[in-house]
Design a protein around this motif. Structure first.
Motif, PDB file in Angstrom:
ATOM      1  N   GLU A  46       0.848  -1.182   0.000  1.00  0.00           N
ATOM      2  CA  GLU A  46       0.000   0.000   0.000  1.00  0.00           C
ATOM      3  C   GLU A  46       0.894   1.247   0.000  1.00  0.00           C
ATOM      4  O   GLU A  46       1.988   1.224   0.549  1.00  0.00           O
ATOM      5  CB  GLU A  46      -0.864   0.036   1.262  1.00  0.00           C
ATOM      6  CG  GLU A  46      -1.766  -1.161   1.453  1.00  0.00           C
ATOM      7  CD  GLU A  46      -2.359  -1.182   2.852  1.00  0.00           C
ATOM      8  OE1 GLU A  46      -3.245  -0.360   3.121  1.00  0.00           O
ATOM      9  OE2 GLU A  46      -1.929  -2.017   3.656  1.00  0.00           O
ATOM     10  N   HIS A  97      -2.459   5.446   2.124  1.00  0.00           N
ATOM     11  CA  HIS A  97      -3.447   4.435   2.525  1.00  0.00           C
ATOM     12  C   HIS A  97      -3.035   3.709   3.801  1.00  0.00           C
ATOM     13  O   HIS A  97      -3.871   3.405   4.648  1.00  0.00           O
ATOM     14  CB  HIS A  97      -3.674   3.448   1.385  1.00  0.00           C
ATOM     15  CG  HIS A  97      -4.478   4.014   0.255  1.00  0.00           C
ATOM     16  ND1 HIS A  97      -3.896   4.510  -0.890  1.00  0.00           N
ATOM     17  CD2 HIS A  97      -5.816   4.190   0.111  1.00  0.00           C
ATOM     18  CE1 HIS A  97      -4.848   4.958  -1.700  1.00  0.00           C
ATOM     19  NE2 HIS A  97      -6.017   4.787  -1.125  1.00  0.00           N
ATOM     20  N   ARG A  98      -1.760   3.425   3.956  1.00  0.00           N
ATOM     21  CA  ARG A  98      -1.351   2.723   5.174  1.00  0.00           C
ATOM     22  C   ARG A  98      -1.522   3.638   6.382  1.00  0.00           C
ATOM     23  O   ARG A  98      -1.894   3.182   7.463  1.00  0.00           O
ATOM     24  CB  ARG A  98       0.079   2.204   5.050  1.00  0.00           C
ATOM     25  CG  ARG A  98       1.169   3.263   5.057  1.00  0.00           C
ATOM     26  CD  ARG A  98       2.498   2.685   4.609  1.00  0.00           C
ATOM     27  NE  ARG A  98       3.558   3.681   4.730  1.00  0.00           N
ATOM     28  CZ  ARG A  98       4.694   3.610   4.049  1.00  0.00           C
ATOM     29  NH1 ARG A  98       4.910   2.627   3.209  1.00  0.00           N
ATOM     30  NH2 ARG A  98       5.631   4.522   4.227  1.00  0.00           N
ATOM     31  N   ILE A 102      -1.237  -4.325   7.991  1.00  0.00           N
ATOM     32  CA  ILE A 102      -0.975  -3.159   7.140  1.00  0.00           C
ATOM     33  C   ILE A 102       0.320  -3.427   6.400  1.00  0.00           C
ATOM     34  O   ILE A 102       1.407  -3.276   6.955  1.00  0.00           O
ATOM     35  CB  ILE A 102      -0.863  -1.862   7.967  1.00  0.00           C
ATOM     36  CG1 ILE A 102      -2.081  -1.671   8.880  1.00  0.00           C
ATOM     37  CG2 ILE A 102      -0.731  -0.659   7.038  1.00  0.00           C
ATOM     38  CD1 ILE A 102      -2.020  -0.417   9.746  1.00  0.00           C
ATOM     39  N   VAL A 144      -2.634  -5.516  15.199  1.00  0.00           N
ATOM     40  CA  VAL A 144      -2.265  -4.977  13.882  1.00  0.00           C
ATOM     41  C   VAL A 144      -0.829  -5.383  13.573  1.00  0.00           C
ATOM     42  O   VAL A 144       0.107  -4.973  14.266  1.00  0.00           O
ATOM     43  CB  VAL A 144      -2.404  -3.440  13.858  1.00  0.00           C
ATOM     44  CG1 VAL A 144      -1.981  -2.897  12.495  1.00  0.00           C
ATOM     45  CG2 VAL A 144      -3.836  -3.030  14.173  1.00  0.00           C
ATOM     46  N   GLN A 151      -4.514   5.161  11.252  1.00  0.00           N
ATOM     47  CA  GLN A 151      -5.379   6.142  11.899  1.00  0.00           C
ATOM     48  C   GLN A 151      -6.732   5.526  12.258  1.00  0.00           C
ATOM     49  O   GLN A 151      -7.275   5.791  13.339  1.00  0.00           O
ATOM     50  CB  GLN A 151      -5.583   7.343  10.973  1.00  0.00           C
ATOM     51  CG  GLN A 151      -6.494   8.420  11.551  1.00  0.00           C
ATOM     52  CD  GLN A 151      -6.665   9.588  10.600  1.00  0.00           C
ATOM     53  OE1 GLN A 151      -5.713   9.986   9.928  1.00  0.00           O
ATOM     54  NE2 GLN A 151      -7.861  10.137  10.531  1.00  0.00           N
ATOM     55  N   ALA A 152      -7.289   4.691  11.371  1.00  0.00           N
ATOM     56  CA  ALA A 152      -8.580   4.058  11.640  1.00  0.00           C
ATOM     57  C   ALA A 152      -8.518   3.171  12.883  1.00  0.00           C
ATOM     58  O   ALA A 152      -9.456   3.129  13.687  1.00  0.00           O
ATOM     59  CB  ALA A 152      -9.018   3.240  10.428  1.00  0.00           C
ATOM     60  N   SER A 153      -7.409   2.461  13.066  1.00  0.00           N
ATOM     61  CA  SER A 153      -7.273   1.610  14.253  1.00  0.00           C
ATOM     62  C   SER A 153      -7.206   2.452  15.512  1.00  0.00           C
ATOM     63  O   SER A 153      -7.775   2.094  16.556  1.00  0.00           O
ATOM     64  CB  SER A 153      -6.027   0.718  14.141  1.00  0.00           C
ATOM     65  OG  SER A 153      -4.833   1.469  14.304  1.00  0.00           O
ATOM     66  N   GLN A 198      -3.839   5.936   6.619  1.00  0.00           N
ATOM     67  CA  GLN A 198      -5.280   5.953   6.867  1.00  0.00           C
ATOM     68  C   GLN A 198      -5.707   4.746   7.698  1.00  0.00           C
ATOM     69  O   GLN A 198      -6.530   4.860   8.612  1.00  0.00           O
ATOM     70  CB  GLN A 198      -6.043   5.956   5.541  1.00  0.00           C
ATOM     71  CG  GLN A 198      -6.130   7.310   4.852  1.00  0.00           C
ATOM     72  CD  GLN A 198      -7.029   7.258   3.650  1.00  0.00           C
ATOM     73  OE1 GLN A 198      -7.095   6.242   2.935  1.00  0.00           O
ATOM     74  NE2 GLN A 198      -7.741   8.345   3.385  1.00  0.00           N
ATOM     75  N   ARG A 199      -5.144   3.590   7.403  1.00  0.00           N
ATOM     76  CA  ARG A 199      -5.526   2.377   8.126  1.00  0.00           C
ATOM     77  C   ARG A 199      -4.997   2.404   9.559  1.00  0.00           C
ATOM     78  O   ARG A 199      -5.673   1.954  10.489  1.00  0.00           O
ATOM     79  CB  ARG A 199      -5.016   1.142   7.380  1.00  0.00           C
ATOM     80  CG  ARG A 199      -5.644   0.994   5.996  1.00  0.00           C
ATOM     81  CD  ARG A 199      -5.210  -0.285   5.325  1.00  0.00           C
ATOM     82  NE  ARG A 199      -5.787  -1.438   5.995  1.00  0.00           N
ATOM     83  CZ  ARG A 199      -5.329  -2.682   5.861  1.00  0.00           C
ATOM     84  NH1 ARG A 199      -4.262  -2.912   5.113  1.00  0.00           N
ATOM     85  NH2 ARG A 199      -5.895  -3.680   6.482  1.00  0.00           N
ATOM     86  N   ASP A 257      -7.691  -4.804  19.016  1.00  0.00           N
ATOM     87  CA  ASP A 257      -7.150  -5.093  17.686  1.00  0.00           C
ATOM     88  C   ASP A 257      -5.718  -5.589  17.827  1.00  0.00           C
ATOM     89  O   ASP A 257      -4.975  -5.148  18.706  1.00  0.00           O
ATOM     90  CB  ASP A 257      -7.120  -3.829  16.826  1.00  0.00           C
ATOM     91  CG  ASP A 257      -8.497  -3.312  16.458  1.00  0.00           C
ATOM     92  OD1 ASP A 257      -8.792  -3.269  15.267  1.00  0.00           O
ATOM     93  OD2 ASP A 257      -9.262  -2.938  17.370  1.00  0.00           O
ATOM     94  N   TRP A 259      -5.538  -7.860  11.819  1.00  0.00           N
ATOM     95  CA  TRP A 259      -5.355  -7.440  10.443  1.00  0.00           C
ATOM     96  C   TRP A 259      -3.925  -6.987  10.214  1.00  0.00           C
ATOM     97  O   TRP A 259      -3.144  -6.886  11.147  1.00  0.00           O
ATOM     98  CB  TRP A 259      -6.374  -6.373  10.045  1.00  0.00           C
ATOM     99  CG  TRP A 259      -6.608  -5.260  11.019  1.00  0.00           C
ATOM    100  CD1 TRP A 259      -7.153  -5.352  12.267  1.00  0.00           C
ATOM    101  CD2 TRP A 259      -6.332  -3.874  10.821  1.00  0.00           C
ATOM    102  NE1 TRP A 259      -7.235  -4.116  12.853  1.00  0.00           N
ATOM    103  CE2 TRP A 259      -6.748  -3.182  11.987  1.00  0.00           C
ATOM    104  CE3 TRP A 259      -5.800  -3.139   9.767  1.00  0.00           C
ATOM    105  CZ2 TRP A 259      -6.627  -1.813  12.133  1.00  0.00           C
ATOM    106  CZ3 TRP A 259      -5.681  -1.764   9.900  1.00  0.00           C
ATOM    107  CH2 TRP A 259      -6.103  -1.119  11.072  1.00  0.00           C
TER     108      TRP A 259
END
Length: 471
Positions: free
Chosen positions: A214, A218-219, A417, A376, A224-226, A221-222, A374, A415
């Protein structure tokens, strides 16, 4: 062409160790790392059999590409086998190497201080720090009919990482490039590696030879989402990460995300209460990571331009307000217990990166059973490691992982990243090999599983159809 014997990382991604044979009396060794998970050498060395299983008598020098344990963890055993030649590495690696070896000795060999100090004293006496992009003579026996030089170039993988060019001059110059581990472009803190001008032979890593990462946007963003998810439900984000490299890059990105959201809040999923970003605790639970982060701060001149700009703005990417580091083991145990009982949003970065030991295991035992949490992964998970099992079995209703001989159900979200891997992806590896003004005549693929090597071999041959690619 010169013979290269792969004593490790030939059929997997750990245990890197490659011997360049110059003649029957002279060779150079590139890296000497530990095996992890189920991986082994051709001669049976594995995660539990650490001794040197090859003849070290002709090795005149060791080149260290970087200080990750799968590249340097067997150096004490190499010294015990009688190697007393120079250990070439970059200037940052020379500062970091004794810290990693000391920790490896404590965890895997002995806690006897006098034995550890004796090993470290000998190690320091043999280390030869080298400037980047400067040729140095390699010491060989006088029987060698020729001249041999070494140059290290930035590899962008972790601080101090390098790819090595060995130039052998007999009838004509012959350049052999060992990639070590190459970094992905746009990684935090470090510049991306640049291709050498030429190579006759290239030993190239292939960890992610079958995939593309990625991009940084995008990485981020992911990630940040976590973090937003933790704020919204009071969960804990567990990030298994190696103490050097990945941990510091993550801190750099986390500081940036918090800085950009300094005036914003996240709504709690149950109460609707506004939770401020500054309420998110960032915990680095690793004495070794804390030491490495200190060294990273000392070596700011080796940071990239973006990081330098942040420093000039008065920001502290590796030392910000929300950051807590835990060294003491008793405090570690208290933190694990506290996070298991309280609904306190937090991000925890702890070693080891593949969950095959270290403090991350205690967090997993305590927190895997809670769906608010989570896990990650930001790096490669080798076969036979708990990290690989977590990625494989987390989506099953009865998914579980074995930790220290006990079975733990997986209810936390798991998940990965890919973009935060410190390894180059397929496009980056092909670009490195094809970007030389004089491309190699032969490429040896190492440091990758079979499918990754096969995919990279096909991609390289499509771009460089005249080059022999072997694995």
């Amino acid at each position: 062409m010169y013979e290269i014997i792969h004593h490790g990382a030939k059929s997997g991604v750990t245990g890197s160790c490659h011997e360049l044979i110059l003649d029957e009396h002279n060779s150079l060794l590139v890296d000497c790392g530990l095996f992890q998970g189920a991986e082994t050498s051709d001669n049976g060395a594995n995660a539990h059999t650490l001794s040197i299983e090859f003849d070290a008598s002709r090795i005149q020098g060791l080149i260290v590409t970087h200080v990750h344990i799968d590249h340097i963890g067997r150096i004490p055993y190499l010294l015990a086998a009688g190697f007393n030649g120079p250990i070439f590495c970059s200037i940052p690696s020379a500062k970091l190497l004794p810290l990693v070896i000391e920790d490896a000795l404590k965890v895997g060999v002995t806690r006897n201080r006098s034995i550890i100090e004796a090993c470290l004293t000998r190690l320091r006496s043999q280390v030869v720090p080298l400037d980047y992009e400067t040729w140095h003579d390699a010491p060989l026996l006088t029987s060698f009919q020729g001249h041999c030089q070494l140059k290290l170039s930035p590899a962008g993988h972790i601080l101090g990482s390098a790819y090595a060019t060995v130039r052998i001059q007999q009838d004509k110059p012959w350049d052999i490039v060992f990639s070590g581990d190459l970094g992905a472009p746009y990684a935090p803190l470090l510049d991306a590696p640049k291709s050498p001008c030429r190579a006759d032979q290239l030993v190239l890593e292939s960890t992610y030879g079958d995939r593309h990462h990625e991009d940084r946007h995008h990485r981020r963003q992911r990630l940040q989402a976590s973090m937003e998810g933790a704020l919204a439900d009071g969960g804990v984000v567990l990030i298994p990460a190696f103490s050097i490299g990945r941990t510091q890059e993550l801190l750099y990105e986390i500081e940036s995300i918090i800085h950009d959201h300094a005036e914003q809040c996240v709504s709690h999923t149950t109460t609707g209460k506004a939770i401020h970003w500054h309420e998110l605790d960032i915990i680095v639970d690793s004495p070794l990571a804390s030491q490495f982060t200190d060294v990273y701060r000392e070596l700011k001149p080796y940071w990239d331009q973006e990081a330098q700009q942040r420093l000039h703005q008065g920001r502290h990417p590796l030392d910000f307000e929300q950051l807590t580091t835990i060294d003491d083991h008793a405090l570690h145990e208290q933190t694990v217990a506290y996070l298991a009982l309280q609904k306190r949003p937090a991000v925890v970065i702890a070693a080891s990166g593949m969950c095959a030991g270290g403090r991350i295991v205690n967090y997993l035992k305590a927190l895997l059973g809670d769906a608010r949490n989570d896990v990650v992964f930001v790096g490669y998970q080798a076969q036979g490691t708990p990290g690989r099992d977590l990625l494989t079995y987390n989506n099953r209703d009865d998914g579980y992982v074995m930790l220290d001989g006990q079975r733990y159900p997986i209810r936390a979200k798991v998940w990965q990243i890919g973009g935060y891997s410190a390894h180059a992806g397929q496009q980056d590896l092909v670009r490195f090999a094809s970007g030389m003004r004089q491309p190699p005549k032969k490429i040896h693929l190492v440091h990758g599983e079979h499918d990754a090597k096969l995919a990279l071999q096909q991609a390289l041959q499509a771009k460089l159809d005249h080059v022999e690619v072997v694995h």
